[in-house]
Design an enzyme around this catalytic site. Structure first.
Site, mmCIF file in Angstrom:
data_model
loop_
_atom_site.group_PDB
_atom_site.id
_atom_site.type_symbol
_atom_site.label_atom_id
_atom_site.label_comp_id
_atom_site.label_asym_id
_atom_site.label_seq_id
_atom_site.Cartn_x
_atom_site.Cartn_y
_atom_site.Cartn_z
ATOM 1 N N HIS A 124 41.097 44.612 44.222
ATOM 2 C CA HIS A 124 40.707 43.403 43.499
ATOM 3 C C HIS A 124 41.950 42.601 43.156
ATOM 4 O O HIS A 124 42.884 43.108 42.532
ATOM 5 C CB HIS A 124 39.897 43.765 42.255
ATOM 6 C CG HIS A 124 38.556 44.326 42.613
ATOM 7 N ND1 HIS A 124 38.021 45.448 42.038
ATOM 8 C CD2 HIS A 124 37.645 43.899 43.535
ATOM 9 C CE1 HIS A 124 36.833 45.686 42.587
ATOM 10 N NE2 HIS A 124 36.586 44.769 43.494
ATOM 11 N N ALA A 125 41.920 41.340 43.577
ATOM 12 C CA ALA A 125 43.124 40.518 43.602
ATOM 13 C C ALA A 125 43.842 40.433 42.260
ATOM 14 O O ALA A 125 45.066 40.530 42.191
ATOM 15 C CB ALA A 125 42.746 39.117 44.092
ATOM 16 N N ARG A 126 43.085 40.264 41.193
ATOM 17 C CA ARG A 126 43.716 39.966 39.906
ATOM 18 C C ARG A 126 44.226 41.192 39.164
ATOM 19 O O ARG A 126 44.847 41.071 38.122
ATOM 20 C CB ARG A 126 42.689 39.254 39.030
ATOM 21 C CG ARG A 126 41.458 40.088 38.717
ATOM 22 C CD ARG A 126 40.354 39.220 38.173
ATOM 23 N NE ARG A 126 39.148 39.984 37.899
ATOM 24 C CZ ARG A 126 37.986 39.425 37.598
ATOM 25 N NH1 ARG A 126 37.885 38.108 37.544
ATOM 26 N NH2 ARG A 126 36.944 40.163 37.351
ATOM 27 N N GLU A 127 43.964 42.374 39.705
ATOM 28 C CA GLU A 127 44.351 43.614 39.023
ATOM 29 C C GLU A 127 45.788 43.967 39.397
ATOM 30 O O GLU A 127 46.066 44.967 40.052
ATOM 31 C CB GLU A 127 43.354 44.727 39.390
ATOM 32 C CG GLU A 127 41.929 44.382 38.945
ATOM 33 C CD GLU A 127 40.839 45.261 39.548
ATOM 34 O OE1 GLU A 127 41.165 46.234 40.259
ATOM 35 O OE2 GLU A 127 39.651 44.972 39.310
ATOM 36 N N ARG A 151 39.175 37.531 42.210
ATOM 37 C CA ARG A 151 38.918 38.967 42.376
ATOM 38 C C ARG A 151 38.666 39.366 43.835
ATOM 39 O O ARG A 151 39.107 40.400 44.302
ATOM 40 C CB ARG A 151 37.680 39.336 41.543
ATOM 41 C CG ARG A 151 37.055 40.682 41.833
ATOM 42 C CD ARG A 151 35.812 40.868 40.955
ATOM 43 N NE ARG A 151 34.946 41.934 41.407
ATOM 44 C CZ ARG A 151 34.955 43.166 40.902
ATOM 45 N NH1 ARG A 151 35.793 43.483 39.947
ATOM 46 N NH2 ARG A 151 34.118 44.081 41.363
ATOM 47 N N ARG A 210 32.556 46.511 47.406
ATOM 48 C CA ARG A 210 31.099 46.666 47.546
ATOM 49 C C ARG A 210 30.715 46.516 49.017
ATOM 50 O O ARG A 210 29.560 46.402 49.343
ATOM 51 C CB ARG A 210 30.350 45.577 46.746
ATOM 52 C CG ARG A 210 30.631 45.533 45.261
ATOM 53 C CD ARG A 210 30.020 46.707 44.513
ATOM 54 N NE ARG A 210 30.213 46.578 43.074
ATOM 55 C CZ ARG A 210 31.347 46.816 42.425
ATOM 56 N NH1 ARG A 210 32.417 47.230 43.091
ATOM 57 N NH2 ARG A 210 31.434 46.665 41.118
ATOM 58 N N SER A 230 42.020 48.165 37.932
ATOM 59 C CA SER A 230 42.069 48.012 36.484
ATOM 60 C C SER A 230 40.881 47.127 36.093
ATOM 61 O O SER A 230 40.433 46.333 36.906
ATOM 62 C CB SER A 230 43.388 47.381 36.049
ATOM 63 O OG SER A 230 43.433 46.004 36.350
ATOM 64 N N GLU A 259 40.982 53.504 36.849
ATOM 65 C CA GLU A 259 41.022 52.180 36.211
ATOM 66 C C GLU A 259 42.125 52.210 35.165
ATOM 67 O O GLU A 259 42.001 52.867 34.131
ATOM 68 C CB GLU A 259 39.680 51.860 35.541
ATOM 69 C CG GLU A 259 38.494 51.750 36.495
ATOM 70 C CD GLU A 259 38.365 50.386 37.159
ATOM 71 O OE1 GLU A 259 39.161 49.469 36.848
ATOM 72 O OE2 GLU A 259 37.461 50.225 37.994
HETATM 73 ZN ZN LIG Z 1 38.896 46.624 40.598
#
Ligand SMILES: [Zn+2]
Ligand SMILES: *[C@@H]1O[C@H](CO)[C@@H](O)[C@H](O)[C@H]1NC(C)=O
Length: 402
Positions: free
Chosen positions: A161-164, A218, A235, A288, A361
């Site tokens: 996920h891009a923003r993590e 994301r 997903r 995260s 996470e």
């Molecule tokens: Zn994630």
């Protein structure tokens, strides 16, 4: 842009007891609300400026107490963007990636290439695919250099996920430790090789670095409909794909895609998993946030037969982190601790033959209650590494080389 978006901290009773308010339904309206789950008794919700009165009414109607913890998420992101720009200039890449700041995908690729040049007997970098926008996805394989083939494997990835951003940072730190301090981890490299893909969703990750307005992206960057871009790569795997916890709305943050494996980035991870399944003992995907070590199943509210093995290894990680820093991780089955998420990579890897498969996470932080600020990187990546080492030790002990 998130200008004038506010972040509400809503006191939640217990997720299982029910809050009187279905936050997950709210979250389907992505342009207005977004849920930031937290680990304790509160839920953080990002709310569109136009939706504030309606949201407050909803909370009051459900007698939920709340406070506004950020009055302008956009402003915080602008500040953070400036800080990151300064840090990038102050700490240019010079052959190693420290923990002073976050890095770009290009820098991470350069770093692992440089490691391979410096340590040709212990490090092998392989190009394993291309992102939708054409970025090279590369794995680093770390060994102890004894030249023995067919060892067991620990497969790790970050940046789904891009923003993590804390995820690739933690994975890069793990790479540095395994390469530079390999003698300290002799037991973890004796009969095991580590294969690591630091940034799965390279396009999305780069997009979050372009401006404060794109910071909270994301998904991937492949257009998914006339109106919306991106598929949730976590997903998109073909194991109970598009079932519970995934959306069929192309504009949703958890859009499963027009078909399974529509995303080249998910295909890359699939092929790694499949290629290593006979030797792979642990798959660890780092996300995260929320302080969780999650194991299958994610698609159904049921435990696999071997859940005790998963639990034992996961707890070793959680206990080690608690002993080292006091940070509490919850360890358990995805569906039971967090939410259902069908089509995710951890279920896929577990089903493909990895006896241990986790989504980790990492903690949140900062004014936006999402990604930790640069000053927290050092502490968090070290803490994460303590957990990973403890889990790897347990895996090495439980699954010796045949
Ligand atoms: Zn994630
Ligand atoms: C995904 O699932 C939803 C809900 O069951 C369904 O309406 C949709 O057609 C499915 N998408 C695809 C591409 O099969």
């Amino acid at each position: 842009s998130l200008n004038s978006f506010k972040i509400y901290e809503v006191a939640t009773k217990s997720r299982s007891a029910g809050d009187g308010l279905d936050f997950s339904k709210l979250a389907n309206n992505d342009s207005y609300y977004e849920l930031y789950y937290s680990n304790d008794a509160a839920t953080h919700v990002l709310v569109h400026p136009d939706a504030q009165p309606e949201f407050i009414e909803l909370l009051n109607g459900n007698t939920l107490s709340y406070k506004i913890v950020n009055h302008d998420a956009g402003l915080s992101l602008h500040r953070e963007f400036e800080t990151n720009r300064k840090l990038r200039n102050a700490h240019p890449y010079r052959g190693r990636l420290g923990t002073e700041r976050y890095y770009s995908h290009g820098e991470i690729n350069q770093y692992i290439e440089d490691l391979a040049k410096q340590h040709p007997t212990r490090v092998l970098v392989k190009t394993v695919g291309r992102s939708y926008e054409g970025r090279w996805l590369k794995t680093i394989r770390i060994t102890n250099g004894d030249g023995r083939a067919n060892k067991n494997v620990i497969l790790m990835d970050g940046g789904f996920h891009a923003r993590e951003w804390i995820s690739p940072a933690a994975v890069v730190y793990a790479i540095g430790e395994l390469v530079d301090n390999y003698e300290a981890y002799a037991q973890l490299l004796l009969d095991y090789d580590w294969v690591i893909l630091p940034v799965v969703n390279a396009d999305g990750y780069e997009y979050t670095q372009v401006s404060p307005d794109t910071r909270m992206w994301r998904k991937t960057r492949q257009p998914s409909s006339a109106a919306c871009i991106g598929i949730d790569p976590n997903r998109n795997f073909d194991f109970h794909w598009n079932e519970t916890g995934a959306s069929s709305d192309p504009c949703s943050e958890t859009y499963a895609g027009p078909k399974s494996f529509s995303e080249p980035e998910a295909i890359v991870v699939r092929d790694l998993i499949r290629g290593l399944a006979d030797r792979g003992k642990m798959y660890l995907t780092v996300h995260s946030y929320g302080n969780y070590i999650l194991y299958p199943w994610g698609y159904i509210d049921e435990l696999p037969d071997t859940w005790e093995d998963l639990d034992e290894v996961g707890r070793a990680g959680g206990d080690a982190i608690k002993a080292a820093t006091g940070t509490i991780y919850k360890v358990g089955c995805s569906t039971q601790l967090l939410y259902p998420a069908a089509g995710a990579s951890d279920d896929y890897a577990f089903n493909a033959g990895f006896p241990i498969s986790f989504t980790m996470e990492l903690p949140a932080g900062g004014d936006n209650y999402f990604n930790p600020p640069p000053e927290d990187i050092d502490r968090l990546v070290k803490e994460t590494w303590v957990g990973i080492v403890a889990m790897a030790q347990k895996v090495v002990e439980k699954y010796p080389l045949n």
